[in-house]
Design a protein around this motif. Structure first.
Motif, short mmCIF file in Angstrom:
data_model
loop_
_atom_site.label_atom_id
_atom_site.label_comp_id
_atom_site.label_asym_id
_atom_site.label_seq_id
_atom_site.Cartn_x
_atom_site.Cartn_y
_atom_site.Cartn_z
N UNK A 60 0.81 -1.22 0.00
CA UNK A 60 0.00 0.00 0.00
C UNK A 60 0.85 1.27 0.00
N UNK A 61 2.13 1.14 0.27
CA UNK A 61 2.98 2.32 0.44
C UNK A 61 3.24 3.00 -0.90
N UNK A 62 2.92 4.27 -0.97
CA UNK A 62 3.08 5.03 -2.21
C UNK A 62 4.22 6.03 -2.15
N UNK A 63 4.71 6.33 -0.95
CA UNK A 63 5.75 7.34 -0.81
C UNK A 63 5.20 8.73 -0.62
N UNK B 5 7.45 -7.76 -13.31
CA UNK B 5 7.78 -8.50 -12.10
C UNK B 5 6.92 -8.07 -10.93
N UNK B 6 6.85 -8.91 -9.91
CA UNK B 6 5.97 -8.65 -8.77
C UNK B 6 6.25 -7.36 -8.05
N UNK B 7 7.53 -7.02 -7.83
CA UNK B 7 7.88 -5.81 -7.08
C UNK B 7 7.61 -4.55 -7.89
N UNK B 8 7.45 -4.68 -9.21
CA UNK B 8 7.16 -3.51 -10.04
C UNK B 8 5.78 -2.95 -9.73
N UNK B 9 4.94 -3.72 -9.04
CA UNK B 9 3.61 -3.25 -8.67
C UNK B 9 3.64 -2.29 -7.49
N UNK B 10 4.81 -2.14 -6.87
CA UNK B 10 4.96 -1.19 -5.77
C UNK B 10 4.78 0.24 -6.27
N UNK B 11 3.81 0.93 -5.74
CA UNK B 11 3.54 2.31 -6.16
C UNK B 11 4.72 3.22 -5.83
N UNK B 12 5.39 2.95 -4.73
CA UNK B 12 6.53 3.79 -4.37
C UNK B 12 7.68 3.60 -5.35
N UNK C 252 6.29 2.86 -18.16
CA UNK C 252 5.01 2.17 -18.12
C UNK C 252 5.12 0.82 -17.41
N UNK C 253 4.00 0.39 -16.84
CA UNK C 253 3.88 -0.94 -16.24
C UNK C 253 2.80 -1.67 -17.02
N UNK C 254 3.15 -2.69 -17.80
CA UNK C 254 2.14 -3.38 -18.61
C UNK C 254 1.14 -4.12 -17.74
N UNK D 93 3.32 -11.70 -14.64
CA UNK D 93 3.42 -12.86 -15.54
C UNK D 93 4.02 -12.49 -16.89
N UNK D 94 4.61 -11.31 -16.99
CA UNK D 94 5.23 -10.89 -18.26
C UNK D 94 6.33 -11.85 -18.68
N UNK D 95 7.12 -12.32 -17.73
CA UNK D 95 8.25 -13.19 -18.04
C UNK D 95 7.78 -14.54 -18.55
#
Length: 551
Positions: free
Chosen positions: A285-288, A366-373, A390-392, A397-399
């Motif tokens: 949930x952390x956005x910075x 990747x999973x950590x790319x979903x981090x808003x911060x 951009x984040x597709x 599951x891109x890989x």
């Protein structure tokens, strides 16, 4: 060399540091629809399952794995029993990192990988058999994705473990291919590039942020939906799980390092559950943005009741005063993220520098790319240099999807940039300045002969030629061992930064004719292997072998 048309089904496996998953399709699927497995034990709807094992007391067999090996919510009553500690992060033993995670005494990391792939492979085989009745060993093309920093030894071990896990008919089966994780992600991201109207010739960077590693590659979009690699791949151990480790360091400051150590050792399930709660309530949930943050209270007596047994001295006094509640403030959480995020920014900046800042897009997967911060920090640092960040959709599951797409059309990867300098050993005349102790009795010296330099961009199936001649007419075999080094060159094959990629030698005829003792050495850089050929022009004999391409 095998190709997709030799098989009926393509399966890609993303064996991750913290989570693993697979995708699959049928070759004759006209829509080229790719399916991602989501039915993991009792957890339907998840793209991946944890890369975790739980063994019985004697480490004789796997008791549970994946989600079922993870901790459930602890009971409130005081616990004295010792939890069984699951085995995790064993994939990190394949890399060159220092301070590798410990494993239970008597458990080798290769066995852990093999055991996990064996359990994981059961699910793969069942799913493929349910969809299509095929011979798994001869009609299924397996594509494993690996981190960019994996070397040939790591890939060789992965192949060995896959074989022992029952995924291959023999250890050197041709139906197993490897590709790097950022390369797979780049292939999948080509669809996103179309949507953003990136034209042929545009360069784009893929930043793959997983649980354990972050891998980067910079590619150029070519005609015919193919990709050219324009910089060396790079990566480091700074994935999302390292934020979790920073959280545990924060807890140490509250309850004492010894308390966390004792819980980790004796009640790992509760420690794991506490981390999961941090991830669920805080990390994701952390956005910075301070205005979007609310202080979060973690009640340790609820999510980790056993910790009371190990908290001592002034730490105990303070925790009892606070009623075993930890209050996470904005600055506390930011400090957990920042060391990891700064590493990712440095890696991204280095990749950008390698491309001379000629980059039209940064795509985060990747999973950590979903981090808003993490997303906001990347945009803050690079939006002035790169027009698209951009984040597709479904970046986790891109890989695994990109690897299946590669299986359909391997020619999508047009060029690669070599991460290593390749060479062999040669006998040459000793020269002034050469080490005296290396001089042989016949006045010669064994030295490193460079064949191709690190950083060279090679087309898939490019050839490198070199001619060698035996100076000794009595010599009946010529050694053509292959070596790699991260340096542009090397003096000797036993230098500290030179390692053996493979040993090989070829026969020479009983002849004094120079032509009969001359060898034309050819290296062909394929997708995942190096084909090596030695041609004797005098006898017209041809020798060949293969080496795993050190990606």
């Amino acid at each position: 060399m095998s190709k997709a048309s030799d098989y009926r089904v393509i399966v890609s496996i993303d064996f991750g540091t913290t989570y693993s998953g697979f995708a699959y399709t049928h070759i004759k699927n006209k829509e080229k629809e790719i399916f991602t497995h989501t039915d993991w034990q009792d957890y339907a709807g998840r793209f991946k399952t944890p890369t975790v094992l739980l063994y019985d007391d004697g480490l004789k067999s796997v008791q549970s794995w994946g989600f079922s090996a993870l901790a459930k919510r602890p009971k409130r009553k005081k616990e004295k029993a010792i939890d069984k500690k699951p085995v995790e992060l064993f994939k990190l033993h394949l890399g060159n990192m220092t301070n590798k995670p410990s494993l239970p005494k008597g458990l080798d990391y290769k066995r852990a990988i093999t055991d996990y792939l064996h359990e994981f492979g059961k699910i793969v085989k069942i799913k493929i058999n349910d969809c299509w009745k095929v011979d798994f060993f001869t009609q299924v093309l397996l594509i494993f994705t690996v981190p960019a920093e994996f070397d040939d030894k790591a890939i060789s071990i992965m192949r060995e473990c896959a074989y022992k896990a029952g995924l291959l008919k023999d250890q050197f089966a041709r139906n197993l291919k490897f590709m790097t994780e950022p390369e797979a992600a780049a292939i999948h991201c080509m669809k996103s590039l179309k949507e953003h109207n990136l034209s042929v010739g545009a360069n784009f960077m893929v930043v793959d942020c997983g649980g354990g590693t972050v891998d980067l590659t910079t590619r150029q979009l070519l005609k015919g939906e193919t990709l050219s690699e324009i910089t060396e791949r790079s990566g480091d151990y700074c994935g999302g799980s390292y934020v979790d480790q920073e959280f545990l360091k924060f807890l140490e400051s509250k309850v004492g390092a010894n308390a966390i150590s004792q819980v980790r050792e004796n009640h790992y399930g509760q420690l794991q559950y506490m981390v999961q709660e941090f991830v669920r309530l805080v990390k994701m949930k952390f956005t910075g943005d301070p205005s979007e943050f609310e202080d979060t209270e973690l009640e340790l007596d609820d999510i980790c009741p056993v910790i009371k047994q190990y908290c001592k001295g002034e730490y105990l006094d303070k925790m009892e005063e606070d009623e075993w509640t930890i209050n996470l403030k904005f600055d506390d959480v930011k400090k957990m993220f920042d060391p990891i995020v700064k590493k990712i920014i440095r890696l991204t900046d280095s990749q950008l520098h390698l491309s001379n800042n000629n980059c039209s897009a940064i795509l985060m997967v990747g999973g950590f790319s979903e981090s808003k911060y993490l997303q906001s920090r990347i945009k803050q640092e690079f939006s002035s240099k790169v027009k698209l960040i951009s984040i597709p959709p479904q970046p986790v599951i891109a890989i695994v999807k990109g690897a299946v797409e590669y299986g359909f059309r391997e020619e999508v990867v047009s060029t690669r940039v070599l991460k290593w300098t390749y060479g062999t050993d040669v006998a040459r005349k000793w020269r002034e300045g050469d080490p005296v102790n290396r001089r042989l009795g016949d006045g010669r010296i064994i030295a490193f002969e460079r064949l191709v330099k690190r950083g060279t961009q090679v087309n898939v199936n490019d050839k490198v030629y070199q001619s060698f001649i035996s100076y000794d007419a009595t010599q009946r075999r010529m050694g053509l061992d292959l070596y790699v080094t991260p340096q542009d060159d090397a003096e000797f094959c036993d230098d500290p930064d030179v390692k053996t990629l493979g040993n090989w030698s070829v026969e020479l005829p009983d002849s004094t004719n120079d032509d009969d003792r001359s060898i034309l050495f050819t290296m062909i850089f394929g997708n995942v292997e190096i084909d090596v050929t030695a041609y004797n022009s005098g006898t017209e004999a041809i020798f060949d072998t293969k080496f795993e391409l050190d990606m």
